[in-house]
Design an enzyme around this catalytic site. Sequence first.
Site, short mmCIF file in Angstrom:
data_model
loop_
_atom_site.label_atom_id
_atom_site.label_comp_id
_atom_site.label_asym_id
_atom_site.label_seq_id
_atom_site.Cartn_x
_atom_site.Cartn_y
_atom_site.Cartn_z
N ARG A 146 0.83 -1.20 0.00
CA ARG A 146 0.00 0.00 0.00
C ARG A 146 0.86 1.26 0.00
O ARG A 146 2.04 1.23 0.35
CB ARG A 146 -0.92 0.01 1.23
CG ARG A 146 -2.05 -1.00 1.18
CD ARG A 146 -2.84 -1.05 2.48
NE ARG A 146 -2.06 -1.64 3.56
CZ ARG A 146 -2.50 -1.77 4.81
NH1 ARG A 146 -3.70 -1.31 5.13
NH2 ARG A 146 -1.74 -2.33 5.74
N ASP B 101 -2.83 -6.74 15.06
CA ASP B 101 -2.08 -5.48 15.09
C ASP B 101 -2.44 -4.65 16.32
O ASP B 101 -1.86 -3.58 16.54
CB ASP B 101 -2.25 -4.67 13.80
CG ASP B 101 -3.68 -4.34 13.46
OD1 ASP B 101 -4.57 -4.63 14.29
OD2 ASP B 101 -3.92 -3.78 12.37
N TYR C 218 -1.08 4.70 10.40
CA TYR C 218 -1.52 3.73 11.40
C TYR C 218 -0.37 3.50 12.36
O TYR C 218 0.75 3.20 11.93
CB TYR C 218 -1.91 2.40 10.76
CG TYR C 218 -3.26 2.41 10.08
CD1 TYR C 218 -4.42 2.64 10.79
CD2 TYR C 218 -3.37 2.16 8.71
CE1 TYR C 218 -5.66 2.64 10.17
CE2 TYR C 218 -4.60 2.16 8.07
CZ TYR C 218 -5.74 2.40 8.81
OH TYR C 218 -6.97 2.41 8.18
N GLU D 169 -6.00 5.18 13.32
CA GLU D 169 -6.97 4.33 14.00
C GLU D 169 -7.65 4.98 15.19
O GLU D 169 -8.65 4.44 15.69
CB GLU D 169 -6.31 3.01 14.45
CG GLU D 169 -5.36 3.11 15.62
CD GLU D 169 -3.93 3.46 15.21
OE1 GLU D 169 -3.05 3.40 16.08
OE2 GLU D 169 -3.71 3.80 14.02
N HIS E 98 -0.94 2.02 16.04
CA HIS E 98 -1.21 0.88 16.91
C HIS E 98 -0.14 0.77 18.01
O HIS E 98 0.49 -0.27 18.22
CB HIS E 98 -1.27 -0.42 16.10
CG HIS E 98 -2.40 -0.45 15.11
ND1 HIS E 98 -3.72 -0.49 15.50
CD2 HIS E 98 -2.41 -0.44 13.75
CE1 HIS E 98 -4.50 -0.51 14.43
NE2 HIS E 98 -3.73 -0.48 13.36
N LYS F 290 1.72 2.18 7.43
CA LYS F 290 2.02 1.41 8.63
C LYS F 290 2.99 2.15 9.54
O LYS F 290 3.68 3.09 9.13
CB LYS F 290 2.59 0.04 8.27
CG LYS F 290 1.59 -0.87 7.57
CD LYS F 290 0.32 -1.10 8.38
CE LYS F 290 0.56 -1.90 9.64
NZ LYS F 290 -0.69 -2.10 10.43
#
Length: 375
Positions: free
Chosen positions: A19, A273, A97, A121, A99, A78
């Site tokens: 991505r 994740d 993202y 997120e 996490h 990510k």
Amino acid sequence: MTAITTIGVPKEVKTAEGRVAMTPDGVRECERLGINVYVETGAGEGASIPDSDYVAAGADIVPTAADAWAQQMVVKVKEPKAEEFGFLRNDLTLFTYLHLAAYPEVAHALLAAGTTAFAYETVQAENGALPLLAPMSEIAGRLAPQMGAHFLEHTHGGRGVLMGGAPGVRPARVVVLGAGNVGWNSAWIAAGMEAEVVLIDKNLDRLRYVDQIHRGRIMTVASNRGAIERSVADADLVIGAVLVAGGKAPVVMSEEMVKSMKPGAVIVDVAVDQGGCIETTRETTHTEPTYVMHNVVHYAVGNMPGAVPHTSTYALTNATLPYQIDVATHGARMSVQKNPALLHGLNTFNGHVTYKAVADAIGVSFAPAADALAS
């Protein structure tokens, strides 16, 4: 913090992650607003977007990751990997993202560098919706039965069960833990594959909604330990879809429950994740997606939507672009005042963790975002 005039788009370095955080259409929007975009060469190749498309939209193609990371703001898909920690700095705004509850080493790197970091997120609308998590949750949810069906095949380690069965033969029994965006999409696709589907959640209103939409095609069960124990023991495929915004996922399926499953059954833990909602879960990659524990095949890839990077890139950037532009045009401090959803999205600022679930999960002090920004 003043407006941001340069955005970097580095190539993702997570294993088999294709991505990219901005499409050529996003570049055009930024350029129209006077924001210059610098894309690392090859960043879009995994999503079938060549450098030439970015150039045509007005982007500058830069030869190295360092060139992309050198900009005022970096947008990614990510969390930064260890090899990218050296690019973090206190005058950088990062939007991706994160996490952080599941990746405390990333949190500590952001804190040490003093980086302003927004997490897709945890951006949260007034109604509680998570608009930047939803598109990837939908894709991960739709992928989960597909991956489960693949690994249920005997040649891939499974017990040799076809999701839809055959005339006179019972179909696969699929148990989905959690009825949020991931779980509902998983149940929907599994039902479409003609499997027998049980959807478990503690939110009865959510189960009522699913039941009304699917008219009994998906069986709904109120969540409790006994119900989960009975359901997973008879399952061919269990999909873990229990998520907590910004925090670690609660473990709802114990190791003993895994031991009770049929040999060759499959677990797909989409919550990996965020630490995973199944006790035996450990993160895997697209290149080595599974492992076997207690005779059960575990699939726990931390970036599942990366398996379909073209679809995922466009689904993600459709949602993220307006927020990225908000942060760039107003700067971090002003953007969170203008858009409260972004205030929830701010995870680290000037060496402080500004999202409580993250602070609690990694054991550091919490500084409310409004207070940190005002300091």
